[in-house]
Design an enzyme around this catalytic site. Structure first.
Site, PDB file in Angstrom:
ATOM      1  N   GLU A  44       0.895  -1.321   0.168  1.00  0.00           N
ATOM      2  CA  GLU A  44      -0.278   0.000   0.066  1.00  0.00           C
ATOM      3  C   GLU A  44       0.909   1.066   0.118  1.00  0.00           C
ATOM      4  OE1 GLU A  44      -3.271   0.397  -0.687  1.00  0.00           O
ATOM      5  OE2 GLU A  44      -3.467  -1.766  -0.650  1.00  0.00           O
ATOM      6  N   TYR A 127      -7.254   5.681   4.565  1.00  0.00           N
ATOM      7  CA  TYR A 127      -7.419   4.712   3.444  1.00  0.00           C
ATOM      8  C   TYR A 127      -6.456   3.456   3.713  1.00  0.00           C
ATOM      9  CZ  TYR A 127      -5.983   2.452  -0.858  1.00  0.00           C
ATOM     10  OH  TYR A 127      -5.586   1.539  -1.818  1.00  0.00           O
ATOM     11  N   ASP A 145     -10.472   5.429  -2.063  1.00  0.00           N
ATOM     12  CA  ASP A 145      -9.242   6.030  -2.676  1.00  0.00           C
ATOM     13  C   ASP A 145     -10.017   6.550  -3.965  1.00  0.00           C
ATOM     14  OD1 ASP A 145      -9.898   3.759  -4.244  1.00  0.00           O
ATOM     15  OD2 ASP A 145      -7.784   3.102  -4.591  1.00  0.00           O
TER      16      ASP A 145
END
Length: 361
Positions: A44, A127, A145
């Site tokens: 991520e 997020y 996102d």
């Protein structure tokens, strides 16, 4: 939109996405289906502001070099930055190191298991925390996102700007309402993948979309309009002129320490200007002229350009051979050319060095 239809639209949306995901799972990505929170976190962070195609190789390199969070926490910073070199947005790398050391010191090398603890890691926002919590632990947190915003805006026909305070609250609330609590990980992954492969920013595959019969943007021919942004991105231009000073078989570099772009990376002596300079202007510039008192220019490179999110960096390299070492270079590190590859540089500089056939491997 008819509010009486909204509950049915929501239920249809979630069900169809999960059905689509079961048939179209993007298993080619190495982090897909991963349950190790450390590896999910790595993926991520790497994929922030980075295309999947580029991030994939970096992810694999990091996993190979640092298979556990303890390995990353104990690694020399220069080694981590060198591995990150070329990926850009280097604050992510600094945050990665800081968070790994935090997990090492405060959690005994065990990755945090709650949303709140994950969110407390440096460089982790709502997020990323939601992604890790849902993918690793199937906790009911919705990811929001760019892909998610685009899909929700088009399907529900929402014209509230996605970058406004009102829009952020609206989309976050809607994303939470759509989330199936017991299938949070699968749903989040489905929605992100759907936005990346079907409901794309340009050229969305509407004809193959399982949601098109109830998609408001499709029925009203607004897929090219939605989502709406309130603010326009303003970019400024900067001109970086580097003096590549050769003394015997050495060149001189230093680490950028200011809280600016490329912090912690290395560079040659730099003159920054607000506008482009000619070669004659560069020769007369005090920041370059000082080196010509003990050397001579052997060449000017071609112009280089690196586009950042909010800035355009124009770069050029002035190659200078020194006859003796000026006192002004005491603040720089003298490096033998074969060892330049041990240091991390911005992409602008690595591109120049590779074109000069300097081995950076």
């Amino acid at each position: 939109m008819n509010n009486s239809l909204l509950p049915k639209m929501k239920a249809y949306f979630t069900r169809k996405l999960l059905d689509w995901n079961a048939r179209n799972n993007r298993r080619e990505m190495p982090w897909k289906g991963e349950k190790d929170p450390y590896k999910i976190w790595l993926s991520e962070i790497i994929l922030q502001q980075t295309r999947v195609e580029q991030g994939r190789d970096y992810y694999l390199k990091f996993i190979q070099q640092f298979p556990r969070v303890a390995d990353l926490a104990n690694a020399p910073e220069e080694k981590v930055f060198k591995l990150w070199e070329g990926l850009g947005y280097y604050s992510r790398c600094r945050n990665l190191i800081a968070s790994a050391r935090m997990i090492h010191a405060d959690h005994n090398d065990v990755f945090p298991a709650t949303y709140e603890e994950i969110l407390a890691l440096k460089g982790v926002g709502t997020y990323t925390a939601a992604a890790i919590a849902s993918f690793a632990y199937n906790q009911p947190y919705a990811v929001v996102d760019g892909n998610v915003l685009r899909v929700l805006s088009r399907y529900f026909g929402i014209e509230t700007p996605i970058d406004s305070a009102k829009g952020k609250a609206l989309y976050t609330g809607l994303a939470g309402e759509l989330l199936p609590a017991k299938q949070a990980g699968a749903y989040n992954q489905a929605l992100m993948d759907f936005g990346a492969t079907v409901c794309k920013p340009q050229g969305p595959l509407c004809d193959a979309c399982p949601l098109k019969t109830r998609c408001i943007a499709y029925s009203q021919k607004k897929t090219g309009v939605l989502p709406i942004k309130e603010k326009k991105l303003l970019r400024k231009s900067r001109w970086f002129y580097y003096s590549v000073l050769r003394y015997k078989n050495q060149v001189f570099i230093r680490q950028r320490t200011d809280k600016d772009i490329w912090q912690s990376l290395h560079e040659f002596p730099l003159v920054e200007t607000a506008e482009k300079l000619t070669e004659q202007q560069l020769i007369r510039h005090p920041g370059i002229k000082i080196y010509l008192e003990k050397g001579e220019i052997t060449g000017f490179s071609k112009p280089y350009v690196q586009q950042l999110t909010h800035q355009t960096i124009h770069g050029q390299f002035i190659e200078i051979r020194l006859h003796s070492r000026p006192d002004t270079l005491k603040i720089f590190t003298a490096v033998d050319l074969p060892y330049l590859g041990e240091f991390a540089f911005p992409k602008l500089i690595t591109t120049y060095l590779k074109e000069k056939n300097v081995n950076l491997s």
